[in-house]
Motif scaffolding. Structure first.
Motif, PDB file in Angstrom:
ATOM      1  N   PRO A   1      -9.978   8.811   0.151  1.00  9.45           N
ATOM      2  CA  PRO A   1      -9.443   9.953  -0.297  1.00  9.45           C
ATOM      3  C   PRO A   1      -8.739  10.752   1.001  1.00  9.45           C
ATOM      4  CG  PRO A   1     -11.340   9.516  -1.468  1.00  9.45           C
ATOM      5  CD  PRO A   1     -11.411   8.523  -0.467  1.00  9.45           C
ATOM      6  N   ALA A   2      -9.728  10.678   2.142  1.00  9.90           N
ATOM      7  CA  ALA A   2      -9.602  11.490   3.367  1.00  9.90           C
ATOM      8  C   ALA A   2      -8.374  10.751   4.064  1.00  9.90           C
ATOM      9  CB  ALA A   2     -10.819  11.317   4.244  1.00  9.90           C
ATOM     10  N   ARG A   3      -8.274   9.332   4.090  1.00 13.56           N
ATOM     11  CA  ARG A   3      -7.392   8.521   4.625  1.00 13.56           C
ATOM     12  C   ARG A   3      -5.769   8.835   3.906  1.00 13.56           C
ATOM     13  NH1 ARG A   3      -9.121   2.577   4.679  1.00 13.56           N
ATOM     14  NH2 ARG A   3      -6.785   2.277   5.787  1.00 13.56           N
ATOM     15  N   LEU A   4      -5.810   9.115   2.637  1.00 10.30           N
ATOM     16  CA  LEU A   4      -4.397   9.501   1.941  1.00 10.30           C
ATOM     17  C   LEU A   4      -4.135  10.802   2.162  1.00 10.30           C
ATOM     18  CD1 LEU A   4      -5.472   7.667  -1.737  1.00 10.30           C
ATOM     19  CD2 LEU A   4      -3.721   7.163  -0.086  1.00 10.30           C
ATOM     20  N   ASP A   5      -5.067  11.860   2.312  1.00  5.53           N
ATOM     21  CA  ASP A   5      -4.874  13.165   2.421  1.00  5.53           C
ATOM     22  C   ASP A   5      -4.283  13.618   3.932  1.00  5.53           C
ATOM     23  OD1 ASP A   5      -5.409  14.065  -0.082  1.00  5.53           O
ATOM     24  OD2 ASP A   5      -7.293  14.512   0.151  1.00  5.53           O
TER      25      ASP A   5
ATOM     26  N   VAL B   1      -0.496   1.230   3.081  1.00  9.06           N
ATOM     27  CA  VAL B   1       0.373   2.282   2.888  1.00  9.06           C
ATOM     28  C   VAL B   1       0.346   2.986   4.363  1.00  9.06           C
ATOM     29  CG1 VAL B   1       0.471   4.813   2.168  1.00  9.06           C
ATOM     30  CG2 VAL B   1      -0.105   2.821   0.484  1.00  9.06           C
ATOM     31  N   GLU B   2      -0.786   2.878   5.140  1.00 13.72           N
ATOM     32  CA  GLU B   2      -0.865   3.601   6.192  1.00 13.72           C
ATOM     33  C   GLU B   2       0.032   2.782   7.304  1.00 13.72           C
ATOM     34  OE1 GLU B   2      -5.185   5.250   6.887  1.00 13.72           O
ATOM     35  OE2 GLU B   2      -4.925   3.224   7.266  1.00 13.72           O
ATOM     36  N   ARG B   3       0.215   1.502   7.221  1.00 16.18           N
ATOM     37  CA  ARG B   3       1.415   0.958   8.192  1.00 16.18           C
ATOM     38  C   ARG B   3       2.743   1.147   7.779  1.00 16.18           C
ATOM     39  NH1 ARG B   3      -2.291  -3.662   7.101  1.00 16.18           N
ATOM     40  NH2 ARG B   3      -1.059  -4.335   5.344  1.00 16.18           N
ATOM     41  N   THR B   4       2.871   1.034   6.536  1.00 18.65           N
ATOM     42  CA  THR B   4       4.387   1.636   6.190  1.00 18.65           C
ATOM     43  C   THR B   4       4.647   3.038   6.765  1.00 18.65           C
ATOM     44  OG1 THR B   4       4.240   0.315   4.062  1.00 18.65           O
ATOM     45  CG2 THR B   4       5.608   2.149   3.931  1.00 18.65           C
TER      46      THR B   4
ATOM     47  N   LEU C   1      -1.907   7.921  13.542  1.00 17.75           N
ATOM     48  CA  LEU C   1      -2.496   8.330  12.318  1.00 17.75           C
ATOM     49  C   LEU C   1      -4.065   8.791  12.847  1.00 17.75           C
ATOM     50  CD1 LEU C   1      -1.576   6.279   9.322  1.00 17.75           C
ATOM     51  CD2 LEU C   1      -0.673   8.447   9.972  1.00 17.75           C
ATOM     52  N   SER C   2      -4.237  10.120  12.596  1.00 16.66           N
ATOM     53  CA  SER C   2      -5.722  10.651  13.258  1.00 16.66           C
ATOM     54  C   SER C   2      -6.899   9.644  12.649  1.00 16.66           C
ATOM     55  CB  SER C   2      -5.930  11.912  12.853  1.00 16.66           C
ATOM     56  OG  SER C   2      -5.864  12.279  11.524  1.00 16.66           O
ATOM     57  N   THR C   3      -8.000   9.644  13.335  1.00  8.69           N
ATOM     58  CA  THR C   3      -9.147   8.822  12.936  1.00  8.69           C
ATOM     59  C   THR C   3      -9.542   9.869  12.051  1.00  8.69           C
ATOM     60  OG1 THR C   3      -9.384   7.937  14.967  1.00  8.69           O
ATOM     61  CG2 THR C   3     -11.483   7.874  13.544  1.00  8.69           C
TER      62      THR C   3
END
Length: 487
Positions: free
Chosen positions: A10-14, A231-234, A243-245
Motif C-alpha cells: 500500500p505505501a509503495r502505491l501511495d 508498476v514502479e519500473r513503468t 522513488l523514495s524508500t
C-alpha cells in the motif's frame, strides 16, 4: 490455515508520482460513467420517439419513462449488490471486465429490440451491468490511485457521467430529427453508438491490472509484489523520477474469502457513524437530483412555454454545470480536506435550491434564468454527489469496499428511482407553482441535512492511505486496528 504477512505494497502505491500509467487506469476504468450518462439521457429524451408507431417498437411513452426506467433502476441495484459481493470475493479486474461485457451485450440487444418485452428485458440487463460497474470500478480506482490524488481523481471520474449526459442530450436532438435518420433507425443508432464507445473502453481496460491490495489480502502476496515492481519500473521510465524508500508496512492475516455476514457486520455495527454518513450523503443527493431533474422538461414546457423538442439544449447546459463542479472543486478535497468540502457542497446546493424555489415562487424567473439557477445548484450538488461515492469507497475496510459501495449505491438509486417518481412526478407536472416549489424544498431540505451530518461525521481522509483510514479486517497491525476502532 491462514498465513500472516507483512507488506509494504500500500505505501509503495501511495507514494508514486502521477504518470501516464495512472492515466491508463483513469481512462480504462473511469470513462464508463460516460456510458451511464449517455444511456439514461438518451432513453429519457427519446421516449416520445420510441412511442411513435413509426419507431417500430410498439411501446408507449409511459412505458418508456415508467416501466422501462424502473426496470433499469432495479437492474442497477441488483447488479451493484451482486457484482459488488463478487468483486470483493473474486477480484476487481475479473469483475470489471465482466460487468462491461454485460453492459455491451445488453445495449447491443436493446438496439435491435423488436417488441416491448425485449426492450424491457434488456433495459434490466443493462442496469445490471452499470450497477456492477459502480461497485467494481470505484473500488479498483481508489486502490490504484496515489492517496495524494485520490479525492480529485475519484470526483472527476464520477463527474464524467455528465459528459455522457451532454452527449446523450445532443445526440437525441439529432436522433429525433427525421431529416437525418428515419424514425425507426435514429433511436437504434443512438444505442449502437454506446456499444462502440464501450468497445473502445474495453480495449483500454485490458491494460489495467488487478488491485495489488486485493491480491495480498487474498493470499497472493508474491503476485502483488511482482505487479508493484512492474508498476514502479513503468512509472520511473515515464516520469524520469526516482522513488523514495518506503518504510511503512502493514501486517495482515491472509484469507481467500470473507463471509457476507462479516462484511455486513463491519459496515453496520463496527462503523455505525460512517454508515449514517454514507446513507445521509446518498439519500440527500438522490432527493435533490430527483427534485430538480425529474421534472425539468415538464417545468420548462409548462411554466415557460419551451418547445418540447428544444428541452435537450437546456439539459445539455445543466449537464455541463454538473461536470464542471467535480472537476473545478475536486483538488480542494485533497488540499482543504474532506469534511469542509463535503459539508460545504451539500449545504451550498441545498441552500441555493431553497433560493431558487423562492425566486420561482415569486415569478421572476424565465426559462434561461431558471436554467442558470439549476446549473449553479447542480455545480455544487454534483460535486457533493461524487464525493458520496468517494466517501463510502475509502472509509470502510478493503475487504468490504466494493460491497459498501454497492450497498449505499443501491439505497440511493432505489430511493431516486422509486421514491423520486412517486413523490415528484405529480408535483412537477401539475402546473401549480406551489407544487413545484414544494418539490424543490423537499430536495433542498434532505440535501442540507446530509451536509449537517457531514459536519459531525465526515472522516479526515485527505492524503491518507486507505489502510490508515480503515484497517483491513485481517489486519494484525495494532496501530491500524486501534485507529479504525476509534473512528
Amino acid at each position: 490455515m491462514s498465513d500472516t504477512i507483512t507488506t509494504d505494497v500500500p505505501a509503495r502505491l501511495d507514494r508514486l508520482p502521477w504518470s501516464r500509467w495512472h492515466w491508463t487506469v483513469v481512462i480504462g476504468l473511469g470513462t464508463v460513467w460516460i456510458l451511464d450518462g449517455l444511456e439514461v439521457t438518451i432513453v429519457g429524451n427519446l421516449a416520445p420517439r420510441l412511442a411513435e408507431a413509426s419507431a417500430g417498437l410498439g411501446i408507449t411513452e409511459a412505458q418508456v419513462t415508467g416501466l422501462a426506467a424502473a426496470l433499469y433502476v432495479a437492474g442497477s441495484c441488483t447488479g451493484a449488490l451482486l457484482f459488488g459481493y463478487l468483486t470483493d470475493r473474486f477480484g476487481r479486474r475479473k469483475l470489471f471486465m465482466i460487468t462491461l461485457a454485460v453492459y455491451l451485450a445488453a445495449t447491443a440487444m436493446t438496439a435491435v429490440a423488436f417488441a416491448p418485452w425485449w426492450f424491457f428485458v434488456f433495459r434490466f440487463v443493462t442496469g445490471l451491468g452499470i450497477g456492477g460497474e459502480y461497485a467494481a470500478i470505484n473500488s479498483a480506482v481508489d486502490e490504484l490511485i496515489p492517496s495524494s490524488h485520490r479525492g480529485r481523481v475519484d470526483l472527476a471520474i464520477n463527474g464524467t457521467y455528465w459528459l455522457g449526459a451532454v452527449g446523450g442530450a445532443l445526440l437525441s436532438i439529432v436522433a429525433l430529427n427525421t431529416n437525418f435518420l428515419p424514425a425507426d433507425v435514429g433511436w437504434r443508432v443512438s444505442f449502437a453508438l454506446g456499444v462502440v464507445l464501450g468497445l473502445v473502453i474495453l480495449l483500454v481496460r485490458r491494460n489495467v491490472p488487478e488491485s495489488p491490495r486485493w491480491l495480498f489480502i487474498h493470499g497472493r502476496d508474491d503476485e502483488a509484489r511482482r505487479l508493484v515492481d512492474e508498476v514502479e519500473r513503468t512509472v520511473r521510465d515515464e516520469t524520469g523520477q526516482g522513488l523514495s524508500t518506503v518504510h511503512d508496512t502493514i501486517e495482515i492475516e491472509q484469507r481467500e474469502t470473507i463471509g457476507f455476514l462479516t462484511i455486513a457486520k463491519t459496515v453496520l455495527t463496527t462503523y455505525p457513524k460512517r454508515t449514517v454518513l454514507g446513507l445521509s450523503l446518498f439519500i440527500g443527493q438522490a432527493f435533490l437530483y430527483n427534485a430538480v431533474t425529474f421534472g425539468y422538461a415538464s417545468i420548462l414546457t409548462t411554466f415557460f412555454d419551451v418547445d418540447a423538442a428544444h428541452t435537450g439544449y437546456f439539459y445539455a447546459v445543466i449537464a455541463v454545470g454538473n461536470f464542471l463542479g467535480p472537476v473545478a472543486l475536486g483538488t480542494l478535497f485533497d488540499t482543504l480536506g474532506r469534511k469542509p468540502m463535503i459539508a460545504g457542497t451539500y449545504l451550498a446546493s441545498g441552500i441555493l435550491l431553497f433560493v431558487t424555489a423562492w425566486l420561482f415562487s415569486q415569478g421572476v424567473l424565465s426559462a434561461v434564468t431558471m436554467t442558470i439557477c439549476w446549473t449553479v445548484v447542480l455545480f455544487f450538488a454534483s460535486t457533493g454527489a461524487s464525493s458520496a461515492y468517494l466517501t463510502v469507497s475509502e472509509i470502510f475496510p478493503m475487504e468490504t469496499r466494493a460491497m459498501a459501495i454497492a450497498f449505499f449505491y443501491a439505497i440511493g438509486t432505489a430511493l431516486g428511482g422509486i421514491t423520486g417518481p412517486l413523490l415528484f412526478a405529480d408535483l412537477t407536472s401539475s402546473g401549480v407553482v406551489g407544487d413545484t416549489v414544494l418539490a424543490f424544498c423537499v430536495g433542498a431540505a434532505v440535501m442540507t441535512a446530509g451536509g449537517i451530518v457531514a459536519i459531525f461525521f465526515a472522516v479526515d481522509a485527505a492524503g491518507k492511505g486507505l489502510e490508515s483510514i480503515a484497517a483491513p479486517l485481517t489486519s494484525r497491525t495494532k496501530a491500524g486496528s486501534a485507529a479504525a476502532a476509534s473512528a
